[in-house]
Write a protein that holds these residues in place. Structure first.
Motif, PDB file in Angstrom:
ATOM      1  N   LEU A 178       7.707   3.961 -11.451  1.00 42.17           N
ATOM      2  CA  LEU A 178       7.221   5.303 -11.122  1.00 42.17           C
ATOM      3  C   LEU A 178       7.236   6.210 -12.343  1.00 42.17           C
ATOM      4  O   LEU A 178       6.351   7.055 -12.505  1.00 42.17           O
ATOM      5  CB  LEU A 178       8.096   5.921 -10.024  1.00 42.17           C
ATOM      6  CG  LEU A 178       7.838   5.521  -8.584  1.00 42.17           C
ATOM      7  CD1 LEU A 178       8.886   6.150  -7.675  1.00 42.17           C
ATOM      8  CD2 LEU A 178       6.444   5.932  -8.146  1.00 42.17           C
ATOM      9  N   LEU A 217       5.278  10.040  -2.018  1.00 43.45           N
ATOM     10  CA  LEU A 217       4.784   8.913  -2.815  1.00 43.45           C
ATOM     11  C   LEU A 217       4.621   7.666  -1.954  1.00 43.45           C
ATOM     12  O   LEU A 217       3.666   6.896  -2.122  1.00 43.45           O
ATOM     13  CB  LEU A 217       5.732   8.633  -3.983  1.00 43.45           C
ATOM     14  CG  LEU A 217       5.787   9.698  -5.080  1.00 43.45           C
ATOM     15  CD1 LEU A 217       6.885   9.368  -6.091  1.00 43.45           C
ATOM     16  CD2 LEU A 217       4.445   9.813  -5.791  1.00 43.45           C
ATOM     17  N   TYR A 218       5.540   7.478  -1.032  1.00 41.93           N
ATOM     18  CA  TYR A 218       5.430   6.365  -0.079  1.00 41.93           C
ATOM     19  C   TYR A 218       4.183   6.511   0.781  1.00 41.93           C
ATOM     20  O   TYR A 218       3.409   5.549   0.958  1.00 41.93           O
ATOM     21  CB  TYR A 218       6.692   6.335   0.783  1.00 41.93           C
ATOM     22  CG  TYR A 218       6.615   5.480   2.029  1.00 41.93           C
ATOM     23  CD1 TYR A 218       6.405   4.109   1.959  1.00 41.93           C
ATOM     24  CD2 TYR A 218       6.785   6.065   3.293  1.00 41.93           C
ATOM     25  CE1 TYR A 218       6.358   3.329   3.105  1.00 41.93           C
ATOM     26  CE2 TYR A 218       6.739   5.299   4.438  1.00 41.93           C
ATOM     27  CZ  TYR A 218       6.528   3.929   4.343  1.00 41.93           C
ATOM     28  OH  TYR A 218       6.477   3.170   5.498  1.00 41.93           O
ATOM     29  N   GLN A 230       1.508   8.006   0.046  1.00 47.23           N
ATOM     30  CA  GLN A 230       0.328   7.850  -0.804  1.00 47.23           C
ATOM     31  C   GLN A 230       0.116   6.401  -1.251  1.00 47.23           C
ATOM     32  O   GLN A 230      -0.869   6.102  -1.923  1.00 47.23           O
ATOM     33  CB  GLN A 230       0.467   8.733  -2.052  1.00 47.23           C
ATOM     34  CG  GLN A 230       0.469  10.225  -1.763  1.00 47.23           C
ATOM     35  CD  GLN A 230       0.984  11.025  -2.953  1.00 47.23           C
ATOM     36  OE1 GLN A 230       1.051  10.530  -4.078  1.00 47.23           O
ATOM     37  NE2 GLN A 230       1.363  12.274  -2.703  1.00 47.23           N
ATOM     38  N   ARG A 251       2.143   4.800  -3.320  1.00 46.53           N
ATOM     39  CA  ARG A 251       2.605   4.654  -4.709  1.00 46.53           C
ATOM     40  C   ARG A 251       4.042   4.166  -4.804  1.00 46.53           C
ATOM     41  O   ARG A 251       4.517   3.837  -5.898  1.00 46.53           O
ATOM     42  CB  ARG A 251       2.451   5.994  -5.439  1.00 46.53           C
ATOM     43  CG  ARG A 251       1.002   6.460  -5.521  1.00 46.53           C
ATOM     44  CD  ARG A 251       0.894   7.908  -5.950  1.00 46.53           C
ATOM     45  NE  ARG A 251       1.467   8.130  -7.274  1.00 46.53           N
ATOM     46  CZ  ARG A 251       1.692   9.337  -7.780  1.00 46.53           C
ATOM     47  NH1 ARG A 251       1.394  10.424  -7.061  1.00 46.53           N
ATOM     48  NH2 ARG A 251       2.206   9.471  -8.982  1.00 46.53           N
ATOM     49  N   LEU A 252       4.760   4.117  -3.692  1.00 49.20           N
ATOM     50  CA  LEU A 252       6.133   3.618  -3.649  1.00 49.20           C
ATOM     51  C   LEU A 252       6.281   2.784  -2.384  1.00 49.20           C
ATOM     52  O   LEU A 252       6.211   3.310  -1.268  1.00 49.20           O
ATOM     53  CB  LEU A 252       7.136   4.781  -3.642  1.00 49.20           C
ATOM     54  CG  LEU A 252       8.609   4.409  -3.434  1.00 49.20           C
ATOM     55  CD1 LEU A 252       9.094   3.489  -4.564  1.00 49.20           C
ATOM     56  CD2 LEU A 252       9.463   5.674  -3.359  1.00 49.20           C
ATOM     57  N   ASP A 253       6.477   1.479  -2.556  1.00 52.23           N
ATOM     58  CA  ASP A 253       6.471   0.559  -1.413  1.00 52.23           C
ATOM     59  C   ASP A 253       7.866   0.462  -0.781  1.00 52.23           C
ATOM     60  O   ASP A 253       8.595  -0.514  -0.988  1.00 52.23           O
ATOM     61  CB  ASP A 253       5.988  -0.818  -1.864  1.00 52.23           C
ATOM     62  CG  ASP A 253       5.790  -1.777  -0.682  1.00 52.23           C
ATOM     63  OD1 ASP A 253       5.935  -1.336   0.480  1.00 52.23           O
ATOM     64  OD2 ASP A 253       5.497  -2.960  -0.937  1.00 52.23           O
TER      65      ASP A 253
END
Length: 370
Positions: A204, A325-326, A328, A330-332
């Motif tokens: 990130l 972010l999750y 979106q 972008r963070l799994d």
């Protein structure tokens, strides 16, 4: 007062039990939370084994998300109906760390004042010690309102609840404590749940080279899926040499030790570049000592040796950002949920933590309550 089912550890090393507990109505500064999901963390096992303290019986569980059901007098930051992730560092706002603008170091964090108790059977009325001041292997729990952080209600509870401890510890070790920035090289030693979260945090932050180190090839594969650019199997390769070779012979800018052992911390020390940073996020036992290091090496290599407690996070700042972010993609966070289980399956989840021949790695078993 309400009565709910919950997971309790009555004695050191004894199997946990699902019992009925009393949960008081929230008093001033408190919140009652209907728990939807709670991860099974190694810290809960440490409580059961007496590795934290001996204040049995413990109400286990702390990596949780749920919905606020009621609040006590004076609570304004959350309200009934809010979807929240629970945290174990409700900052005071008054201590010297808070007043100097560093609330993530708060020296006077607090929990609910009232105690939950056993409701029936042997020891009825006995006060429970909630794990990390939360106690969320329960249908409902009572916490300080400051332990509730509002996040996007469309997020999956089983995934975002893990921000409450291990995932935040790893991501924060990279971003907050390690200060990883764009283009830097990062090595993470130990790829359990916290370690692979540190890998995700480094990704990130825009790190250029991210090296994951572990003994287990399957954990290394998980780390690669979360952003590792290189992996090192330390069962057959010296990790210090491998990290140096992957960074032009210099060592990594930031090395994160996510095991909590003297030998791996020493590897991290020598695997960093000159003026690099070592971050200890793995939790050692009280008997472990700093390894024998020549003081001239500590002086001559420069840089920083840091420890990271809860990823130096500020929940009100970090949880909503990471959930966004999750959402979106972008963070799994879903990758950390190995399995969803019921409240009766916590003891079996503890057994899986020890691993065994042919058993796939378990990053997190997550108790789903509703």
């Amino acid at each position: 007062m309400q009565q709910v089912k919950a997971v309790v550890a009555r004695a050191k090393g004894a199997p946990v039990e699902v019992v009925t507990i009393n949960v008081p109505d929230p008093g001033p500064g408190e919140a009652l939370v209907k728990v939807q999901a709670c991860g099974v963390c190694h810290t809960d096992l440490h409580y059961r084994e007496g590795g934290i303290n001996d204040d049995f019986p413990f109400l286990l569980g702390h990596e949780a998300a749920g919905v606020v059901e009621a609040v006590g007098e004076g609570v304004t930051d959350v309200a009934p109906g809010d979807f929240v992730v629970l945290n174990w560092r409700a900052v005071c706002g008054e201590c010297r760390a808070c007043k100097r603008g560093e609330p993530w170091y708060c020296f006077a964090t607090h929990n609910a004042t009232q105690k939950m108790t056993l409701a029936e059977g042997e020891g009825a009325g006995t006060e429970l010690t909630p794990a990390l001041g939360i106690g969320a292997f329960a249908e409902k729990t009572l916490v300080a309102a400051g332990q509730c952080t509002k996040v996007d209600p469309s997020a999956r509870p089983a995934a975002v609840g893990l921000l409450g401890c291990g995932v935040m510890a790893g991501i924060g070790a990279a971003i907050n404590t390690g200060g990883v920035t764009r283009g830097q090289s990062v090595a993470v030693i130990g790829c359990g749940g916290v370690g692979v979260a540190a890998v995700a945090g480094a990704a990130l932050a825009g790190a250029g080279t991210i090296i994951a180190v572990d003994l287990d090839p399957e954990k290394l594969e998980i780390a690669r899926g979360l952003g590792a650019t290189h992996t090192v199997d330390s069962s057959s390769t010296d990790p210090v040499t491998a990290i140096q070779e992957l960074t032009g012979g210099f060592g990594a800018d930031v090395v994160i030790e996510a095991v909590g052992r003297p030998e791996t911390w020493k590897q991290a020390f020598y695997a960093r570049d000159l003026a690099g940073t070592v971050v200890l996020v793995g939790v050692p036992t009280p008997d472990m000592k700093v390894p024998d290091l020549p003081l001239i090496d500590v002086f001559g290599r420069g840089g920083a040796l840091k420890s990271s407690w809860y990823g130096d996070c500020l929940p009100s700042r970090d949880f909503p950002m990471l959930v966004d972010l999750y959402r979106q993609g972008r963070l799994d966070l879903d990758a950390f949920v190995t399995e969803e289980i019921g409240i009766d399956d916590v003891e079996a989840a503890f057994d899986k933590m020890h691993g065994g021949p042919g058993q796939a790695p378990v990053l997190r078993s997550v108790v789903v309550l509703g």
